[in-house]
Design a protein around this motif. Structure first.
Motif, PDB file in Angstrom:
ATOM      1  N   TRP A  57       0.831  -1.202   0.000  1.00  0.00           N
ATOM      2  CA  TRP A  57       0.000   0.000   0.000  1.00  0.00           C
ATOM      3  C   TRP A  57       0.868   1.256   0.000  1.00  0.00           C
ATOM      4  CZ3 TRP A  57      -3.727   2.564  -1.594  1.00  0.00           C
ATOM      5  CH2 TRP A  57      -4.050   3.802  -1.051  1.00  0.00           C
ATOM      6  N   THR A  60       2.172   1.876  -3.432  1.00  0.00           N
ATOM      7  CA  THR A  60       1.082   2.376  -4.270  1.00  0.00           C
ATOM      8  C   THR A  60       0.792   3.837  -3.966  1.00  0.00           C
ATOM      9  OG1 THR A  60       0.120   0.163  -4.322  1.00  0.00           O
ATOM     10  CG2 THR A  60      -1.318   1.988  -4.954  1.00  0.00           C
ATOM     11  N   GLY A  64       1.161   7.242  -6.295  1.00  0.00           N
ATOM     12  CA  GLY A  64       0.065   8.210  -6.418  1.00  0.00           C
ATOM     13  C   GLY A  64       0.499   9.620  -6.049  1.00  0.00           C
ATOM     14  N   ILE A  87      -7.419   9.041   1.618  1.00  0.00           N
ATOM     15  CA  ILE A  87      -7.506   7.593   1.393  1.00  0.00           C
ATOM     16  C   ILE A  87      -6.389   6.864   2.146  1.00  0.00           C
ATOM     17  CG2 ILE A  87      -7.247   5.795  -0.370  1.00  0.00           C
ATOM     18  CD1 ILE A  87      -8.686   7.746  -2.291  1.00  0.00           C
ATOM     19  N   HIS A  88      -5.195   7.424   2.115  1.00  0.00           N
ATOM     20  CA  HIS A  88      -4.059   6.813   2.825  1.00  0.00           C
ATOM     21  C   HIS A  88      -4.357   6.731   4.324  1.00  0.00           C
ATOM     22  CE1 HIS A  88       0.051   5.671   3.684  1.00  0.00           C
ATOM     23  NE2 HIS A  88       0.176   6.707   4.500  1.00  0.00           N
ATOM     24  N   VAL A 107      -5.802  -4.066   1.456  1.00  0.00           N
ATOM     25  CA  VAL A 107      -6.194  -2.785   0.864  1.00  0.00           C
ATOM     26  C   VAL A 107      -6.720  -3.077  -0.540  1.00  0.00           C
ATOM     27  CG1 VAL A 107      -5.422  -0.502   0.180  1.00  0.00           C
ATOM     28  CG2 VAL A 107      -4.473  -1.563   2.220  1.00  0.00           C
ATOM     29  N   PRO A 108      -7.927  -2.634  -0.855  1.00  0.00           N
ATOM     30  CA  PRO A 108      -8.517  -3.035  -2.131  1.00  0.00           C
ATOM     31  C   PRO A 108      -7.806  -2.499  -3.371  1.00  0.00           C
ATOM     32  CG  PRO A 108      -9.993  -1.609  -0.897  1.00  0.00           C
ATOM     33  CD  PRO A 108      -8.832  -1.882  -0.023  1.00  0.00           C
ATOM     34  N   PHE A 109      -7.161  -1.346  -3.297  1.00  0.00           N
ATOM     35  CA  PHE A 109      -6.590  -0.729  -4.485  1.00  0.00           C
ATOM     36  C   PHE A 109      -5.076  -0.805  -4.543  1.00  0.00           C
ATOM     37  CE2 PHE A 109     -10.503   1.663  -3.475  1.00  0.00           C
ATOM     38  CZ  PHE A 109     -11.266   1.181  -4.527  1.00  0.00           C
ATOM     39  N   ALA A 110      -4.447  -1.586  -3.678  1.00  0.00           N
ATOM     40  CA  ALA A 110      -2.984  -1.642  -3.639  1.00  0.00           C
ATOM     41  C   ALA A 110      -2.449  -2.517  -4.765  1.00  0.00           C
ATOM     42  CB  ALA A 110      -2.518  -2.186  -2.293  1.00  0.00           C
ATOM     43  N   LEU A 111      -1.338  -2.076  -5.332  1.00  0.00           N
ATOM     44  CA  LEU A 111      -0.616  -2.900  -6.288  1.00  0.00           C
ATOM     45  C   LEU A 111       0.110  -3.990  -5.520  1.00  0.00           C
ATOM     46  CD1 LEU A 111       0.994  -0.059  -8.426  1.00  0.00           C
ATOM     47  CD2 LEU A 111      -1.048  -1.377  -8.972  1.00  0.00           C
ATOM     48  N   ARG A 112      -0.023  -5.214  -5.926  1.00  0.00           N
ATOM     49  CA  ARG A 112       0.625  -6.340  -5.234  1.00  0.00           C
ATOM     50  C   ARG A 112       2.013  -6.559  -5.846  1.00  0.00           C
ATOM     51  NH1 ARG A 112      -2.766  -5.618  -1.629  1.00  0.00           N
ATOM     52  NH2 ARG A 112      -4.881  -6.321  -1.939  1.00  0.00           N
TER      53      ARG A 112
END
Length: 115
Positions: A57, A60, A64, A87-88, A107-112
């Motif tokens: 997260w 990511t 951003g 959001i953070h 976290v739903p929008f995190a790059l894995r």
């Protein structure tokens, strides 16, 4: 977003406290706390899992923030930075709450990027 811990990730109180510190530290210090504990606590599956999630997260969010700074030249970046800051904060607080309860948090929008 959050789910019950699996038996393999049964978290002791010490593990939950460390995971809580990872998420709270991510609010103020970005990826540093999660990176340190990811490298140091290899023997604790719960701390390892939550440090990976917080690290993903934070990376990511950093991407951003960089995009927001670049976009400030066309004036929309200020809105991007403000939204990303909120959001953070929200995701880190949600992670801290889940960690204090011993649950895993995704976290739903995190790059894995770190697996």
């Amino acid at each position: 977003m959050s789910k019950e811990t699996s038996p393999a990730l049964a978290a002791s109180q010490e593990s939950r406290n460390m995971a809580l510190l990872i998420w709270i530290g991510s609010i103020f210090f970005g990826f540093i706390p999660s990176l340190i504990l990811y490298l140091v606590k290899k023997d604790d599956a719960y701390v390892q899992d939550q440090s990976k999630e917080a690290l993903n997260w934070s990376i990511t969010a950093t991407i951003g923030y960089v995009a927001g700074v670049i976009l400030t030249f066309i004036l929309i970046g200020v809105l991007v930075l403000a939204a990303l800051g909120i959001i953070h904060l929200v995701f880190c607080v949600m992670g801290a709450i889940a960690a204090s309860e011993g649950k895993t948090f995704r976290v739903p929008f995190a790059l894995r990027l770190i697996k």
